[in-house]
Design a protein around this motif. Structure first.
Motif, PDB file in Angstrom:
ATOM      1  N   ILE A 166     -14.514  -3.623  -9.625  1.00 58.14           N
ATOM      2  CA  ILE A 166     -13.511  -2.568  -9.504  1.00 58.14           C
ATOM      3  C   ILE A 166     -13.844  -1.735  -8.273  1.00 58.14           C
ATOM      4  CG2 ILE A 166     -12.525  -0.540 -10.627  1.00 58.14           C
ATOM      5  CD1 ILE A 166     -13.540  -2.141 -13.287  1.00 58.14           C
ATOM      6  N   ILE A 167     -12.889  -1.639  -7.372  1.00 64.44           N
ATOM      7  CA  ILE A 167     -13.078  -0.886  -6.137  1.00 64.44           C
ATOM      8  C   ILE A 167     -12.028   0.210  -6.136  1.00 64.44           C
ATOM      9  CG2 ILE A 167     -13.196  -1.002  -3.617  1.00 64.44           C
ATOM     10  CD1 ILE A 167     -13.785  -4.009  -3.893  1.00 64.44           C
ATOM     11  N   SER A 168     -12.481   1.440  -6.306  1.00 63.99           N
ATOM     12  CA  SER A 168     -11.561   2.548  -6.572  1.00 63.99           C
ATOM     13  C   SER A 168     -11.715   3.618  -5.515  1.00 63.99           C
ATOM     14  CB  SER A 168     -11.873   3.113  -7.967  1.00 63.99           C
ATOM     15  OG  SER A 168     -11.144   4.299  -8.200  1.00 63.99           O
ATOM     16  N   GLY A 169     -10.601   4.256  -5.162  1.00 59.98           N
ATOM     17  CA  GLY A 169     -10.659   5.386  -4.239  1.00 59.98           C
ATOM     18  C   GLY A 169      -9.833   5.164  -2.983  1.00 59.98           C
ATOM     19  N   ASP A 227     -10.677   4.659  -0.085  1.00 59.67           N
ATOM     20  CA  ASP A 227     -11.186   3.638   0.836  1.00 59.67           C
ATOM     21  C   ASP A 227     -11.118   2.226   0.248  1.00 59.67           C
ATOM     22  OD1 ASP A 227     -11.745   5.292   2.920  1.00 59.67           O
ATOM     23  OD2 ASP A 227     -13.803   5.704   2.262  1.00 59.67           O
ATOM     24  N   ALA A 228     -10.426   2.080  -0.879  1.00 58.46           N
ATOM     25  CA  ALA A 228     -10.443   0.794  -1.570  1.00 58.46           C
ATOM     26  C   ALA A 228     -10.016  -0.356  -0.648  1.00 58.46           C
ATOM     27  CB  ALA A 228      -9.538   0.845  -2.809  1.00 58.46           C
ATOM     28  N   PHE A 229      -8.955  -0.153   0.108  1.00 62.47           N
ATOM     29  CA  PHE A 229      -8.463  -1.244   0.957  1.00 62.47           C
ATOM     30  C   PHE A 229      -9.459  -1.592   2.062  1.00 62.47           C
ATOM     31  CE2 PHE A 229      -3.739  -0.138   0.097  1.00 62.47           C
ATOM     32  CZ  PHE A 229      -3.904  -0.556  -1.202  1.00 62.47           C
ATOM     33  N   ALA A 230     -10.195  -0.588   2.525  1.00 60.79           N
ATOM     34  CA  ALA A 230     -11.139  -0.822   3.616  1.00 60.79           C
ATOM     35  C   ALA A 230     -12.211  -1.831   3.214  1.00 60.79           C
ATOM     36  CB  ALA A 230     -11.787   0.495   4.042  1.00 60.79           C
ATOM     37  N   ASN A 231     -12.419  -1.977   1.900  1.00 59.43           N
ATOM     38  CA  ASN A 231     -13.433  -2.915   1.427  1.00 59.43           C
ATOM     39  C   ASN A 231     -12.891  -4.329   1.225  1.00 59.43           C
ATOM     40  OD1 ASN A 231     -15.842  -1.141   0.866  1.00 59.43           O
ATOM     41  ND2 ASN A 231     -14.276  -0.047  -0.295  1.00 59.43           N
ATOM     42  N   LEU A 232     -11.568  -4.487   1.365  1.00 59.87           N
ATOM     43  CA  LEU A 232     -10.927  -5.740   0.975  1.00 59.87           C
ATOM     44  C   LEU A 232     -11.392  -6.932   1.804  1.00 59.87           C
ATOM     45  CD1 LEU A 232      -8.792  -7.319  -0.590  1.00 59.87           C
ATOM     46  CD2 LEU A 232      -7.089  -6.501   1.041  1.00 59.87           C
ATOM     47  N   ARG A 233     -11.355  -6.768   3.135  1.00 62.03           N
ATOM     48  CA  ARG A 233     -11.650  -7.921   3.983  1.00 62.03           C
ATOM     49  C   ARG A 233     -13.086  -8.373   3.794  1.00 62.03           C
ATOM     50  NH1 ARG A 233     -11.263  -7.374  10.267  1.00 62.03           N
ATOM     51  NH2 ARG A 233     -13.536  -7.404   9.999  1.00 62.03           N
ATOM     52  N   GLY A 234     -13.992  -7.406   3.774  1.00 63.37           N
ATOM     53  CA  GLY A 234     -15.397  -7.742   3.575  1.00 63.37           C
ATOM     54  C   GLY A 234     -15.610  -8.461   2.253  1.00 63.37           C
ATOM     55  N   TYR A 235     -14.936  -7.983   1.223  1.00 63.54           N
ATOM     56  CA  TYR A 235     -15.064  -8.610  -0.092  1.00 63.54           C
ATOM     57  C   TYR A 235     -14.611 -10.066  -0.032  1.00 63.54           C
ATOM     58  CZ  TYR A 235     -14.546  -9.637  -5.008  1.00 63.54           C
ATOM     59  OH  TYR A 235     -14.664 -10.231  -6.234  1.00 63.54           O
ATOM     60  N   PRO A 268      -8.648 -11.239 -12.557  1.00 64.85           N
ATOM     61  CA  PRO A 268      -8.866 -11.096 -11.117  1.00 64.85           C
ATOM     62  C   PRO A 268     -10.356 -10.972 -10.799  1.00 64.85           C
ATOM     63  CG  PRO A 268      -7.097  -9.650 -11.836  1.00 64.85           C
ATOM     64  CD  PRO A 268      -7.737 -10.208 -13.083  1.00 64.85           C
ATOM     65  N   ASP A 269     -10.728 -11.375  -9.589  1.00 63.71           N
ATOM     66  CA  ASP A 269     -12.104 -11.174  -9.153  1.00 63.71           C
ATOM     67  C   ASP A 269     -12.354  -9.703  -8.834  1.00 63.71           C
ATOM     68  OD1 ASP A 269     -12.920 -13.964  -9.114  1.00 63.71           O
ATOM     69  OD2 ASP A 269     -11.453 -14.146  -7.506  1.00 63.71           O
ATOM     70  N   ALA A 270     -11.341  -9.058  -8.296  1.00 66.88           N
ATOM     71  CA  ALA A 270     -11.487  -7.646  -7.947  1.00 66.88           C
ATOM     72  C   ALA A 270     -10.169  -6.923  -8.177  1.00 66.88           C
ATOM     73  CB  ALA A 270     -11.922  -7.491  -6.487  1.00 66.88           C
ATOM     74  N   ALA A 271     -10.276  -5.667  -8.577  1.00 67.69           N
ATOM     75  CA  ALA A 271      -9.112  -4.785  -8.706  1.00 67.69           C
ATOM     76  C   ALA A 271      -9.313  -3.633  -7.731  1.00 67.69           C
ATOM     77  CB  ALA A 271      -9.001  -4.257 -10.136  1.00 67.69           C
ATOM     78  N   LEU A 272      -8.319  -3.412  -6.880  1.00 69.55           N
ATOM     79  CA  LEU A 272      -8.395  -2.300  -5.918  1.00 69.55           C
ATOM     80  C   LEU A 272      -7.493  -1.174  -6.417  1.00 69.55           C
ATOM     81  CD1 LEU A 272      -8.100  -4.064  -2.411  1.00 69.55           C
ATOM     82  CD2 LEU A 272     -10.054  -3.914  -3.954  1.00 69.55           C
ATOM     83  N   LEU A 273      -8.074  -0.003  -6.637  1.00 66.48           N
ATOM     84  CA  LEU A 273      -7.317   1.113  -7.193  1.00 66.48           C
ATOM     85  C   LEU A 273      -7.208   2.248  -6.186  1.00 66.48           C
ATOM     86  CD1 LEU A 273      -8.902   1.435 -10.770  1.00 66.48           C
ATOM     87  CD2 LEU A 273      -7.085  -0.090 -10.017  1.00 66.48           C
ATOM     88  N   ASP A 292     -13.757   7.652  -6.603  1.00 63.49           N
ATOM     89  CA  ASP A 292     -14.091   6.685  -5.549  1.00 63.49           C
ATOM     90  C   ASP A 292     -15.412   6.017  -5.910  1.00 63.49           C
ATOM     91  OD1 ASP A 292     -15.320   9.220  -5.145  1.00 63.49           O
ATOM     92  OD2 ASP A 292     -16.064   8.507  -3.212  1.00 63.49           O
ATOM     93  N   TYR A 293     -15.330   4.775  -6.252  1.00 73.16           N
ATOM     94  CA  TYR A 293     -16.543   4.068  -6.673  1.00 73.16           C
ATOM     95  C   TYR A 293     -16.297   2.569  -6.605  1.00 73.16           C
ATOM     96  CZ  TYR A 293     -13.969   3.376 -11.072  1.00 73.16           C
ATOM     97  OH  TYR A 293     -13.027   3.024 -11.999  1.00 73.16           O
ATOM     98  N   GLN A 294     -17.408   1.829  -6.620  1.00 79.65           N
ATOM     99  CA  GLN A 294     -17.331   0.393  -6.842  1.00 79.65           C
ATOM    100  C   GLN A 294     -18.083   0.109  -8.126  1.00 79.65           C
ATOM    101  OE1 GLN A 294     -17.910  -2.715  -4.146  1.00 79.65           O
ATOM    102  NE2 GLN A 294     -17.118  -1.632  -2.365  1.00 79.65           N
ATOM    103  N   HIS A 295     -17.524  -0.698  -8.976  1.00 76.26           N
ATOM    104  CA  HIS A 295     -18.158  -0.982 -10.263  1.00 76.26           C
ATOM    105  C   HIS A 295     -18.233  -2.484 -10.499  1.00 76.26           C
ATOM    106  CE1 HIS A 295     -19.290  -0.350 -14.477  1.00 76.26           C
ATOM    107  NE2 HIS A 295     -18.515  -1.382 -14.739  1.00 76.26           N
ATOM    108  N   GLN A 296     -19.458  -2.912 -10.831  1.00 75.53           N
ATOM    109  CA  GLN A 296     -19.654  -4.293 -11.275  1.00 75.53           C
ATOM    110  C   GLN A 296     -20.539  -4.250 -12.490  1.00 75.53           C
ATOM    111  OE1 GLN A 296     -21.033  -6.063  -7.511  1.00 75.53           O
ATOM    112  NE2 GLN A 296     -19.595  -7.708  -7.956  1.00 75.53           N
ATOM    113  N   GLN A 297     -20.247  -5.073 -13.463  1.00 78.43           N
ATOM    114  CA  GLN A 297     -21.100  -5.142 -14.643  1.00 78.43           C
ATOM    115  C   GLN A 297     -21.400  -6.620 -14.828  1.00 78.43           C
ATOM    116  OE1 GLN A 297     -22.979  -5.702 -17.262  1.00 78.43           O
ATOM    117  NE2 GLN A 297     -21.326  -5.687 -18.768  1.00 78.43           N
ATOM    118  N   PRO A 298     -22.473  -7.085 -14.200  1.00 77.03           N
ATOM    119  CA  PRO A 298     -22.693  -8.531 -14.112  1.00 77.03           C
ATOM    120  C   PRO A 298     -23.384  -9.141 -15.320  1.00 77.03           C
ATOM    121  CG  PRO A 298     -24.376  -7.366 -12.868  1.00 77.03           C
ATOM    122  CD  PRO A 298     -23.454  -6.318 -13.416  1.00 77.03           C
ATOM    123  N   VAL A 299     -23.804  -8.308 -16.293  1.00 81.76           N
ATOM    124  CA  VAL A 299     -24.606  -8.835 -17.398  1.00 81.76           C
ATOM    125  C   VAL A 299     -23.710  -9.348 -18.533  1.00 81.76           C
ATOM    126  CG1 VAL A 299     -26.542  -8.390 -18.936  1.00 81.76           C
ATOM    127  CG2 VAL A 299     -26.308  -7.048 -16.823  1.00 81.76           C
TER     128      VAL A 299
END
Lengths: 387, 387
Positions: A17-20, A22-30, A179-184, B8-15
C-alpha cells in the motif's frame, strides 16, 4: 470474545500500500523493481477520468516507458466485452496493468491482468459459463488506483464479472486477483459527486460491519473492521457536509482500504445477501442496497436472548445506529423501489454463499426480522436528503 | 483524529500467519512450496524446549526431510556467540531456518538466517562494530514459532543483537529480517510460568500503546494497536488468574502478534527509551522495564492543555489505567531496583532513536514528569503480587 472469533486461520496480505500525495512518484520505481527496466504499461480507466484529465498526473510518472490507455471500461463490466478487450490487448505483451477508477474499473483490471496472454489462455465466458473452477494465474504486475472511497477493490483478491447475456454474475478470486500494489491519493476522490460519496461510503460501512458479524472473523480482520468503522463514523458525515475537505476524504479512503482488507479475509454476509435482488430487479446502487438492512441486522443481534453478541456490539451498536439515522439511505432507496416491492423480494434474499458467513443461521424468519426492524428504524428517523 | 495520523506511508506485511491447532501441519507444505522438494532444515531453540519435548510435535511434521536442532540459544544472544554459530552452520547449506522459542530465540534465528553462507559473508561483529549499514539479504526461508506471548518478534522486521564484549546492543533490520511465516499454536504458551506470562504480556501491552502515541502511526498500525490493546485488557488478567485457560492464552498470543504488526510499522517510543538503562544497569526484565512508565505517559498526554490527544486516549486511558493498577508491576520492579535508583538514571533515558517517535517532543522535563506521574500512580494503587 462473547462469540467465536477464529483463532485457526491463515493470513496473507500481499498488497503493498502506497499512500499519500507522493504515491504516484513511487509508481515507476515499483514497476521497474518488479518487471525490470523494460515496461509496457496498460492503463484501464473510464471515459470520465480520461476526459477530465485526472489521469494525467499518473501518466506523467510513466515516462519514458510506453503506455496504452483504454478508457472504455463500463460500470459492472460485462464478460463478453471483457473477452473482446482481452483478445484485442493480448498480443501487445503488457507487463504492467493499472486500474484507475472505481470498483468496476479495478475489477476489470484484475480480470484483464489475469487473462492476458501468458496467464490464462481460454476466454472468460468459456471458463465461467462452464462453471469451471479455473486456477487463476498472472504474470504481469497489477496496480490499483482507487478514485472512490468504498469498494475496497484496491486490496481484495476477488473481482465481480457480469454476464449480461445470461443475466448472472461471477466472481473471480484467488491470490493472483489481488493487486500487487494499491496507490492511494485522496485528492482523486475530491471531485466525487455527493451521491457517489454516499454510496461508496455506505459500501465501506457495510464492509466494516459485515466483516464483524462474520463466521470468518479473525483477530486481524477484526482489527481492520473496527478501525474502518471508527474512521467512517467520524468522516462520512464530515465528507458529505464538506466535500472539499481533503482530510475527511483521506479518512474515508483509508477506511475503504481497511474495510477491504477485512472482507479480503471474511467476505461479506447477510446484508450483502439481501442486497442482490434489489440491484438485479430495481438497479438499486450497490452502496444503498448493501446498507439499508444494517439497522435491522444490528437489532437482530442485539435482541439475542443470551446476550451472546454483547462484546461484538460494544462500540458498534450505538455509533452505528446514530450514523445510520442521519444518512439519507431511505430517501435514496425510495428513488428506486418501494418498501412493499422490497418485501416481495424476500424469497430471493438468502444467497447462502454470503448469508452463510453470518454469525447467526439465516432463514426466511431472520430475513423477515431484519427487514421489519429496518423498516421501523427508518420510520422513526428523520432521514436527511441528498438532493 | 485530534492529532496527526500519517496518511503518507508505504505498508507491506510480508509475513504469512498460520494460526491454530493445525499450524504445524502446514509447515512442511509451506517450506516445500517455497524451497522445493529438497529441504535441509535448521531449528534454533533453547535447551528448555528441547528437553521438555515441546519441540517434538513440530519435528514430527518435518519428516522425511533432514533437520538439525541447535538448542544452545541463550537469552539476549551475544554477537560473538552468534558469529561462532554461523561459522559452524554455514557449510551445511540449510534452506529453512526455524526459530522456536521466545523473542531471543526468534531474533537469533533472524540473525542466523540473514548470515548463513549465500546471504552475508562477513561476520556480524565486523559489520556491527564498524557501524556499517549493511544491506541485509537472505536466501533461505525463515519461520518463527513463538512460545511466549509478548515480543511480537514473530512478525517484526528487526532483531536485537547484544555485544557483551563492548556492552552495546545493535538492531538488525530490513525486509529480509521479517520471517516468511509465523506459526501460532497457543498450546505452546500454556506452560509459561506466571512471571514470564506477566513480563511478555506487559511487553505486548507496551507495544500496543507505544505504537499509538507514535509519530509513525498510520491507520493500519492503529488498527493493529487498538485490537491488540482490546484483547490484552480482557485476556491478561484472565491468563494470570487461570494460566491453563487456552482461550485466554490464544487471545494473548493474537494480541502479541497484532502489537508486533503495529511496531513493525511504527517502532517503539518513549516508554522503551526510558527502559534501556534499567535493563543495562539493573537487569530489569524487558517487559517490566518498558511498561512501568505507561501510567506516566498516559498522564502526560491527558494533561496536554489543548486536549490534543483526546481522540487518541479515547477507549485507551481508562481501561489502561484500570489494567495497570491491578498488575504487580511495581512489586516486580522493586525486586530489581529502587525508585531512587531509577530516578538517578534519568540522564540516560532519552534515547532519541526511540523517544523521537513519541508524539510529544521529549526532553528531561517530560521524562521527569513521566517518572513522577508513574510514582504517584503506583503509590495510590494496591499493587497485586505474583509471588
Amino acid at each position: 470474545m462473547g462469540n467465536a472469533v477464529r483463532f485457526d486461520y491463515q493470513h496473507q496480505q500481499p498488497v503493498t500500500i502506497i499512500s499519500g500525495a507522493d504515491a504516484f512518484a513511487n509508481l515507476r520505481g515499483y514497476c521497474e523493481q518488479h518487471q525490470g527496466a523494460k515496461l509496457n504499461i496498460l492503463v484501464l480507466t473510464s471515459k470520465g477520468h480520461h476526459q477530465r484529465g485526472s489521469l494525467q498526473p499518473l501518466l506523467d510518472q510513466l515516462h519514458p516507458h510506453p503506455f496504452t490507455v483504454i478508457d472504455s471500461i463500463q460500470p459492472n463490466p460485462d464478460i463478453d466485452a471483457l473477452d473482446a478487450l482481452i483478445a484485442e490487448l493480448s498480443p501487445q505483451s503488457f507487463n504492467v496493468v493499472i486500474g484507475f477508477g472505481g470498483g468496476s474499473v479495478i475489477d476489470a483490471a484484475k480480470v484483464v491482468a489475469c487473462s492476458l496472454a501468458g496467464a490464462n489462455s481460454r476466454p472468460l465466458h468459456q471458463r465461467f459459463r462452464a462453471n469451471e473452477a479455473t486456477a487463476v494465474t498472472r504474470t504481469c504486475s497489477l496496480i490499483s488506483v482507487p478514485t472512490t472511497a468504498g469498494t475496497g477493490a484496491e486490496v481484495t483478491p476477488f473481482a465481480t464479472v457480469w454476464d449480461d447475456a445470461e443475466k448472472r454474475k461471477y466472481s473471480l478470486s484467488g491470490a493472483a486477483v489481488a493487486p500487487d500494489a494499491a496507490l492511494l491519493d485522496a485528492r482523486l476522490t475530491l471531485s466525487l459527486p455527493a451521491f457517489e460519496t454516499l454510496y461508496s461510503g455506505l459500501d465501506a460501512l457495510s464492509h466494516s460491519m459485515e466483516s464483524l458479524w462474520n463466521t470468518n472473523r479473525t483477530p486481524i480482520s477484526e482489527a481492520y473492521s473496527r478501525q474502518a468503522f471508527r474512521l467512517i463514523v467520524q468522516a462520512l458525515p464530515e465528507v458529505l457536509a464538506n466535500p472539499a475537505d481533503t482530510h475527511s476524504r483521506a479518512m474515508m479512503q483509508q477506511a475503504s482500504l481497511l474495510a477491504g482488507l477485512a472482507i479480503a479475509t471474511t467476505r461479506t454476509a447477510v446484508a450483502h445477501s439481501m442486497s442482490y435482488p434489489l440491484t438485479s430487479h430495481y438497479q438499486v446502487p450497490h452502496g444503498i442496497a448493501c446498507s439499508y438492512t444494517l439497522p435491522g441486522v444490528l437489532q437482530v443481534l442485539k435482541q439475542d436472548p443470551d446476550g451472546t453478541f454483547a462484546e461484538l456490539l460494544h462500540d458498534l451498536y450505538e455509533p452505528a445506529m446514530q450514523l445510520l439515522a442521519q444518512l439519507p439511505i431511505m430517501a435514496e432507496l425510495e428513488n428506486y423501489v418501494q418498501w412493499s416491492q422490497i418485501e416481495a423480494l424476500l424469497p430471493e434474499m438468502d444467497v447462502k454463499q454470503r448469508s452463510g458467513n453470518f454469525i447467526l443461521p439465516v432463514n426466511n424468519t431472520v430475513i423477515y426480522k431484519i427487514l421489519e426492524y429496518s423498516a421501523v428504524f427508518y420510520r422513526n428517523t428523520e432521514g436527511a436528503s441528498l438532493r
